[in-house]
Design an enzyme around this catalytic site. Structure first.
Site, PDB file in Angstrom:
ATOM      1  N   ASP A 294       1.189   3.485 -39.567  1.00 11.96           N
ATOM      2  CA  ASP A 294       0.339   2.963 -39.084  1.00 11.96           C
ATOM      3  C   ASP A 294      -1.436   2.943 -39.908  1.00 11.96           C
ATOM      4  OD1 ASP A 294       0.358   1.133 -36.253  1.00 11.96           O
ATOM      5  OD2 ASP A 294      -0.982   0.623 -37.793  1.00 11.96           O
TER       6      ASP A 294
HETATM    7  C1  GLC Z   1      -2.823  -1.640 -35.917  1.00 16.39           C
HETATM    8  C2  GLC Z   1      -1.095  -1.222 -35.405  1.00 16.39           C
HETATM    9  C3  GLC Z   1      -0.363  -2.294 -35.857  1.00 16.39           C
HETATM   10  C4  GLC Z   1      -1.226  -2.969 -37.478  1.00 16.39           C
HETATM   11  C5  GLC Z   1      -1.729  -2.452 -38.147  1.00 16.39           C
HETATM   12  C6  GLC Z   1      -2.277  -3.032 -39.440  1.00 16.39           C
HETATM   13  O1  GLC Z   1      -3.798  -0.450 -35.266  1.00 16.39           O
HETATM   14  O2  GLC Z   1      -1.150  -0.373 -34.897  1.00 16.39           O
HETATM   15  O3  GLC Z   1       0.878  -2.280 -35.818  1.00 16.39           O
HETATM   16  O4  GLC Z   1       0.262  -3.865 -37.756  1.00 16.39           O
HETATM   17  O5  GLC Z   1      -2.334  -1.365 -37.312  1.00 16.39           O
HETATM   18  O6  GLC Z   1      -3.030  -4.663 -38.835  1.00 16.39           O
END
Ligand code: GLC
Length: 754
Positions: A294
């Protein structure tokens, strides 16, 4: 490079096994092409393929804290040097083409970029938030809306979406409840698979196929206290039984990527958890795609207190099984040195790169790097009338009628004067809900517009804000009370703003903001028939003037067509058929609350003493509105429950039937649900578990037999030793209209004959 067949064949089998991607997804030449590329890549180019960065070519307000490269020129140079494999969260074909031109025509090996984004519930046409849409209990609808989102996202230059969220949410204080399918594992698994199928379509090589990414692996929905990014302390049995099945379903539907969760499980952050990301995800679940971290989650291993420094964090993440590092840049910065010093074997890097290149190959990017980069499609396939119509249909199907004393439906051609009161009467800024940042707020249909559009005489509608979302307005309540007095019926538009829901929006209290509650209580004192329209991204604890209204509709965040969908329900053009995917508790303090809870040794019994029982001193540990609850404008009754046999032989199934009858005066739809309860087991079992559901639409007076098949697999659980097992014994069966009540039967599973 001309490789002889034997080398190709041996390489092909070895590499396919290493990556796990089934041979059927790729032709032999494609596997060989990947192997040949890997042989030619430098360690920097390999680390580049494993690096995913926010897209500065197509900047827009990202839903993430600022981090990493935020400059187009620098990003262009990184791509030119082969130091980036994936860009995310920019949209627009022109910018995507620019980035792809650099990757394909100016870098040494010309490996195309993967272009990703958070298309969670819509690109320009915004559909109901996933939790709202889950109220439809309808995988087909969820697949249809995901398909429409994919058509728009791929027309805007995206190849992959970081969706669906497959996290089972066990605590409504957690803001991300809104992004999933609620508290139940069966419903979440069904809808996750449906959304994957919808996003990806039948052929990954089509330019309107959007790769899915079931996230966040795993148990993110079980964070302690509902606290965002918090820790998860969970038994392995519960991890496997409640949190893995939706991912298994998503991968079974063909998803080739997933994303490790921010949170830690039992002291190990998911991003560094090899047991989770390799032993469980790959060796046990057979996942053969690649794993994203993430956003900066690898870097955050230092803050977790799990990595010494950024270099150590990169080492831990790649050894655990994170193939693609998002936004931190740690892989491009440290992997070359980690390999050179022997801290990370080159073989580990090659497996990760191969997984990524296999996915790019499987979606046809090498044959056509300009896939999904078509200006004409961008003009013709986005925000179409058909998509708006589907958003309206999905919106109406997402609304849940929680209570109704008969005040609804209202007559669109009647004489009634209607007072529409509250902060969400004409509000457009909070129609979409979180994770809809590609949408244009001005394009949404607000409540007032929707209601007026459905009325023969819109002048019958008076609109008074009464208060702001969080604050009173001078004279607001007086004006609202005055309008209520002058009206025949009141509609209160209340609830959460969209920034109260979603990532990093955990709340200690899940109630209507105080200013709105005061407004509702003041209007309730006028004692006119009152309808409450709730706007929300989670279950709410409702009180007083809100809870005691003549009718209450859960309308979530319904997206572009919110006002029209609400009007369709309020005026009876569409019969409400939604069912709650999350339990509404009496009080916030009951969280985490979910219907499939354990009995305990001192369960409360209806009409029994409440002394020394498993309940709160002031509140019964039940739901104001239970999971699976939702009313209609007509009335349905179930009777005639029959089991083909009260005994289920070990390898047999039992057919469960019941008759559903529409005893009301209107056509309507009911979602008949089948629950089980394993009375005695080697691990205590929930008091109810949803296993089957069926949507039935009946004319007034019509009845139909609903039929379910139960087999031993439906009775399994994760027993001691973390294996899925079934145990002989007695099972309660209910066929009902929610997770409470219903027709009761019993079946006994018998051990296999010796
Ligand atoms: C965010 C989220 C994830 C998302 C990613 C990209 O922090 O946790 O679900 O897809 O970053 O934006």
């Amino acid at each position: 490079m001309d490789l002889d067949r034997r080398t190709v064949l041996s390489g092909l089998i070895a590499s396919a096994i290493a990556s796990g991607l089934p041979l059927r997804a790729l032709a032999a030449e494609e596997v060989a092409r990947v192997d040949d590329l890997i042989r030619r890549m430098t360690i920097e180019e390999k680390a580049g393929q494993m690096t995913c960065l926010a897209d500065s070519f197509r900047p827009f307000n990202p839903p993430n804290p600022a981090a990493g490269i935020q400059d187009e020129k620098r990003l262009a140079e990184e791509i030119r040097k082969g130091r980036v494999g994936c860009l995310f969260n920019g949209i627009g074909v022109a910018g995507a083409r620019k980035a792809q031109e650099i990757a394909v025509r100016q870098s040494r090996l010309g490996i195309p970029l993967l272009l990703a984004g958070d298309v969670i519930h819509g690109l320009k046409t915004i559909f109901p938030v996933p939790l709202g849409e889950a109220s439809s209990f309808d995988p087909v609808l969820c697949q249809r809306t995901a398909r429409a989102m994919a058509v728009e996202a791929t027309a805007a230059g995206l190849h992959l979406t970081f969706a669906p969220m497959a996290d089972v949410a066990r605590d409504q204080r957690w803001g991300r409840v809104v992004e999933g399918a609620g508290e139940d594992v069966t419903l979440t698994a069904l809808l996750t698979a449906a959304r994957v199928r919808g996003f990806q379509g039948r052929d990954l090589r089509r330019d309107d196929s959007l790769l899915a990414c079931p996230k966040h692996f795993t148990a993110y929905g079980a964070v302690a206290g509902g606290l965002e990014y918090g820790s998860v302390d969970i038994s392995e049995e519960t991890l496997r039984e409640t949190h893995l099945p939706p991912f298994t379903a998503g991968f079974g539907a063909g998803a080739l990527t997933t994303m490790a969760a921010f949170s830690e499980i039992n002291g190990v952050p998911a991003t560094a958890d090899r047991t989770l990301l390799t032993d469980m995800l790959r060796d046990e679940m057979g996942f053969h795609g690649f794993v994203f971290s993430d956003y900066t989650a690898d870097e955050e291993l230092v803050a977790h207190g799990y990595a010494e420094d950024d270099r150590d964090a990169a080492r831990l993440a790649v050894l655990a099984g994170v193939d693609m590092s998002m936004q931190s840049g740690l892989y491009i910065r440290y992997l070359p040195d980690l390999v050179k010093t022997g801290a990370v074997p080159m073989a580990t890097i090659d497996v990760a790169v191969r997984r990524i290149l296999y996915v790019k190959m499987a979606m046809g990017l090498f044959d056509n790097p300009w896939r999904s980069l078509d200006e004409a499609a961008e003009k013709s396939r986005i925000a179409t009338p058909a998509h708006r119509a589907l958003a309206r249909e999905a919106g109406a199907r997402s609304v849940v009628l929680l209570q109704n004393d008969g005040v609804l439906p209202l007559d669109p051609a009647g004489k009634q004067k209607i007072a529409l009161i509250g902060p969400f009467t004409e509000d457009k800024a909070n129609l979409y809900g979180p994770w809809a940042f590609y949408g244009d707020p001005g394009q949404g249909v607000d409540v007032a517009t929707g209601l007026r559009g459905a009325m023969n005489d819109p002048d019958r509608l008076t609109i008074v804000a009464g208060c702001a979302i969080h604050q009173p307005i001078d004279g607001g309540i007086d004006a609202a009370v005055k309008a209520a007095r002058a009206a025949d019926v009141v509609i209160l538009a209340l609830g959460e703003s969209q920034d109260m829901s979603g990532e990093a929006q955990s709340r200690t209290v899940i109630e209507i903001p105080a200013a709105q509650q005061a407004l509702a209580d003041a209007v309730a004192a006028v004692k006119k028939p009152t309808v409450v329209l709730l706007r929300h991204g989670r279950a709410l604890a409702l009180h007083d003037g809100v809870a005691n209204a003549n009718a209450v509709l859960a309308t979530w965040f319904l997206g572009s067509e919110a006002g029209n969908a609400i009007a369709d329900i309020v005026f009876g053009k569409v019969d409400p058929s939604g069912k709650l995917p999350v339990s509404f508790p009496w009080e916030s303090g009951q969280e985490p609350f979910f219907y499939d809870r354990k009995s305990t040794g001192r369960p409360t019994v209806p009409n029994g003493s409440t002394e020394y029982k498993a309940r709160y001193a002031t509140t019964d540990n039940s739901a104001r509105y239970p999971f699976g609850h939702g009313l209609s404008y007509t009335r349905f009754v179930l009777d005639n429950l029959k089991l083909s046999d009260s005994a289920m032989r070990w390898d047999q199934s039992v057919t469960v039937t019941a008759r559903l009858k529409n005893i009301g005066k209107r056509r309507g739809s009911e979602i008949v649900q089948l629950y089980i309860h394993d009375r005695v087991a080697s691990r205590t079992r929930p008091i109810r578990e949803l296993k089957k559901m069926e949507r039935v639409t009946l004319e007034p007076g019509e009845s139909r037999t609903v039929r379910f098949t139960l087999a031993r697999d439906d009775l399994r659980f994760v027993g001691q030793g973390n294996r899925w097992i079934a145990e002989p014994g007695v099972f309660d069966i209910w066929v009902g209209q929610s997770s409470q009540g219903g027709l009761h039967g019993r079946v006994t599973l018998y051990a296999p004959e010796r």
